[in-house]
Design an enzyme around this catalytic site. Structure first.
Site, PDB file in Angstrom:
ATOM      1  N   ASN A 208      27.883  39.781  30.647  1.00 53.68           N
ATOM      2  CA  ASN A 208      28.694  38.569  30.691  1.00 53.68           C
ATOM      3  C   ASN A 208      27.771  37.375  30.868  1.00 53.68           C
ATOM      4  OD1 ASN A 208      28.318  38.134  33.648  1.00 53.68           O
ATOM      5  ND2 ASN A 208      29.492  40.029  33.784  1.00 53.68           N
ATOM      6  N   ASP A 276      33.522  45.459  34.432  1.00 51.40           N
ATOM      7  CA  ASP A 276      34.622  46.357  34.786  1.00 51.40           C
ATOM      8  C   ASP A 276      34.490  47.723  34.127  1.00 51.40           C
ATOM      9  OD1 ASP A 276      36.011  44.522  36.432  1.00 51.40           O
ATOM     10  OD2 ASP A 276      36.798  43.530  34.650  1.00 51.40           O
ATOM     11  N   PRO A 303      32.597  51.663  39.053  1.00 50.38           N
ATOM     12  CA  PRO A 303      33.050  51.704  40.452  1.00 50.38           C
ATOM     13  C   PRO A 303      33.447  50.311  40.920  1.00 50.38           C
ATOM     14  CG  PRO A 303      30.651  51.929  40.309  1.00 50.38           C
ATOM     15  CD  PRO A 303      31.180  52.071  38.916  1.00 50.38           C
ATOM     16  N   ASP A 304      34.470  50.237  41.725  1.00 55.37           N
ATOM     17  CA  ASP A 304      34.943  48.970  42.273  1.00 55.37           C
ATOM     18  C   ASP A 304      34.220  48.732  43.594  1.00 55.37           C
ATOM     19  OD1 ASP A 304      36.347  46.836  43.410  1.00 55.37           O
ATOM     20  OD2 ASP A 304      38.211  47.409  42.404  1.00 55.37           O
ATOM     21  N   ILE A 305      33.112  48.010  43.527  1.00 57.39           N
ATOM     22  CA  ILE A 305      32.251  47.845  44.691  1.00 57.39           C
ATOM     23  C   ILE A 305      32.954  47.079  45.803  1.00 57.39           C
ATOM     24  CG2 ILE A 305      30.024  46.962  45.504  1.00 57.39           C
ATOM     25  CD1 ILE A 305      29.014  47.240  42.607  1.00 57.39           C
ATOM     26  N   PHE A 323      34.616  37.488  45.033  1.00 58.90           N
ATOM     27  CA  PHE A 323      34.737  36.376  44.091  1.00 58.90           C
ATOM     28  C   PHE A 323      35.680  36.796  42.972  1.00 58.90           C
ATOM     29  CE2 PHE A 323      31.502  34.434  46.418  1.00 58.90           C
ATOM     30  CZ  PHE A 323      31.156  33.190  45.887  1.00 58.90           C
TER      31      PHE A 323
END
Length: 397
Positions: A208, A276, A303-305, A323
Site C-alpha cells: 500500500n 489484510d 493475522p490480525d495483529i 489506527f
C-alpha cells in the site's frame, strides 16, 4: 544538553567495543562526565589508554585493586553516576547480569548500583536469537533495565541479522532521553509503522502507499517525552527514528512475531498499514507472462495483529492504540473497529487520494475512545504525533 551528568560506562568484551570510543567523545561533547570500566575481555578490543585518553578519567578494571578501593570503593563508584551504561552488552555479560553474578568489577558494580541501568546488546545473530539470551533479556527488562538495540545489519562474523550494536549517535539519544525528565520516563512503548509487503513471487508483492512518516513522527514524539520506544517497521520510505530499538520486517506474519517478541510493554501503538490479505501460495519463481492467460491468485487472511494484542489476557499492554485508514464514514467505521478489535483507542483518518494524507506530510485525525471522541484539525504529522504522545502520557500517568 547533558552538562553535569555522570555516566558510568561499562565496556564489555565484543568487537563492537570500538564504538564506545566515539560514544565517549559524543558524551563529553554534550558536557557529560564519563567514568569508564572495562571487563577483562574488553581489553582485547580497545586499550585502556585509548579509553582513558578520550574520557579524561582513569579506567577501572580490577575489583581487587587496593588503591582504587581505598580512594573510591566499588560501592561508591556504582552510586555516584546518574546512569550506568553497558556497551557492548555481550551475551555472557547479559547472562551474568540476569543471574545476579558479581564475579568481576563490572558485574559487582551492576549488583551494587541503585541508579538506572541501560544495556546496549551486541552479539552474533544466533546468539541474540538463542532462547537463553531472550530469557535473560526478558529478565533484565523485568528488572527495569533500559535496552537500546540491537540493530539489524552486517556483523564482523560475516552474518547478517539482529545483533549489531546501535550506533553511538543512537545510544547518545537514548541516554539523553533517559536523563531528561519527561512524563514517559521509564515507560516502554511499542510502535508499529510502515506498510507490509506480501510476496506474490520473488519479484512482485502486494503493498500500500504508507510511507511510515506518521509512525516515525510518533516514535520521536514519545521519545521526546522520555519513553523507550521499540519500533517495528515494514519497508517504509521514511527512515526509522534514531534512538529507538528498530526491528525491520517485511510481511504481516513477521510483524506479528516481532510484536509478540517485544511484550511486555506499557503501551502499544499500531500505526502500521498492515495488508489484510496475502497470497496463499506465493510462487518460489517469477511468474511468467503467457499470452492470453492470466495468473490466478488465491488469497488468505493475514493475522490480525491489533486484535491479537488487544484481546490477549495476561501480558496485555495497559494501553492499546490502533489506527484506522478510512475512505468513508470515518467516525462510524472507527467506532465499530474499536469495538471489534477490543483496543482502547482508534486513531482514524480519511485517506482518500484527494486528501493527500497517505504518503504526505500532514494528517487529519479523529481519536475514538470508550467515553469520548477527539476531532483534531488538519496539521503536520509531527504536530499530530506531539498531541497524541501527550494524550498517551496522560493516560499512563
Amino acid at each position: 544538553m547533558l552538562a553535569g551528568k555522570r555516566i558510568l560506562l561499562i565496556i564489555g568484551g565484543g568487537i563492537a567495543a570500538y564504538k564506545t570510543l566515539e560514544l565517549i567523545r559524543l558524551l563529553r561533547g554534550q558536557g557529560a562526565h564519563v567514568t569508564p570500566v572495562m571487563t577483562k575481555a574488553a581489553g582485547e578490543f580497545v586499550t585502556p589508554l585509548s579509553v582513558s585518553a578520550l574520557a579524561g578519567e582513569k579506567v577501572y578494571t580490577d575489583l581487587f585493586d587496593l588503591t582504587d578501593e581505598a580512594e573510591m570503593g566499588h560501592i561508591q563508584l556504582s552510586r555516584v553516576a546518574d546512569l550506568v551504561v553497558v556497551a557492548p552488552a555481550t551475551a555472557d555479560l547479559m547472562a551474568r547480569m540476569a543471574g545476579g553474578h558479581a564475579n568481576d568489577m563490572a558485574t559487582t558494580l551492576l549488583m551494587a548500583t541503585d541508579t538506572p541501568v541501560m544495556i546496549v546488546p551486541a552479539m552474533n545473530v544466533r546468539m541474540w536469537e538463542h532462547p537463553a539470551t531472550q530469557r535473560n533479556l526478558a529478565t533484565l527488562i523485568g528488572d527495569g533495565i533500559q535496552v537500546v538495540g540491537p540493530n539489524v545489519g552486517d556483523m564482523a562474523c560475516g552474518e547478517h541479522g539482529p545483533g549489531r550494536m546501535s550506533e553511538p549517535a543512537e545510544i547518545l539519544e537514548a541516554i539523553r532521553r533517559v536523563l531528561t525528565a519527561g512524563p514517559l520516563a521509564g515507560k516502554r512503548i511499542l510502535v508499529t509503522s510502515g506498510p507490509t509487503h506480501e510476496p506474490i513471487d520473488p519479484v512482485r508483492y502486494i503493498a500500500n502507499r504508507s510511507s511510515g512518516a506518521q509512525g516515525t513522527a510518533l516514535a520521536q514524539a514519545l521519545m521526546a517525552l522520555g519513553a523507550e520506544v521499540v519500533f517495528v517497521t515494514g519497508p517504509a520510505s521514511v527512515a526509522p527514528p534514531a534512538g529507538a530499538q528498530v526491528i525491520k520486517v517485511e510481511t504481516a506474519a513477521e510483524m506479528l512475531t516481532a510484536v509478540e517478541g517485544t511484550l511486555p510493554v506499557d503501551a502499544a501503538v499500531f500505526a502500521a498499514a498492515v495488508a489484510d490479505w496475502r497470497v496463499a501460495s506465493a510462487s518460489g519463481q517469477k511468474i511468467k507472462k503467457q499470452a492470453g492467460k492470466l495468473p490466478t491468485l488465491e488469497f488468505a487472511e493475514n493475522p490480525d495483529i491489533l486484535a491479537r494484542v488487544s484481546q490477549m489476557g495476561q501480558g496485555r499492554p495497559p494501553l492499546v492504540v490502533g489506527f484506522a485508514a478510512e475512505t468513508n464514514d470515518v467516525i462510524e467505521n472507527a467506532t465499530a473497529k474499536r469495538a471489534r478489535k477490543g483496543c482502547d483507542w482508534i486513531v482514524a483518518n480519511d485517506v482518500r487520494p484527494e486528501t493527500g494524507i497517505m504518503g504526505g506530510t500532514e494528517n487529519k485525525v479523529t481519536i475514538v475512545r470508550a467515553d469520548d471522541v477527539l476531532d483534531w484539525p488538519r496539521m503536520s504529522k509531527a504536530e499530530v504525533s506531539a498531541k497524541l504522545a501527550a494524550e498517551i502520557a496522560a493516560a499512563l500517568a
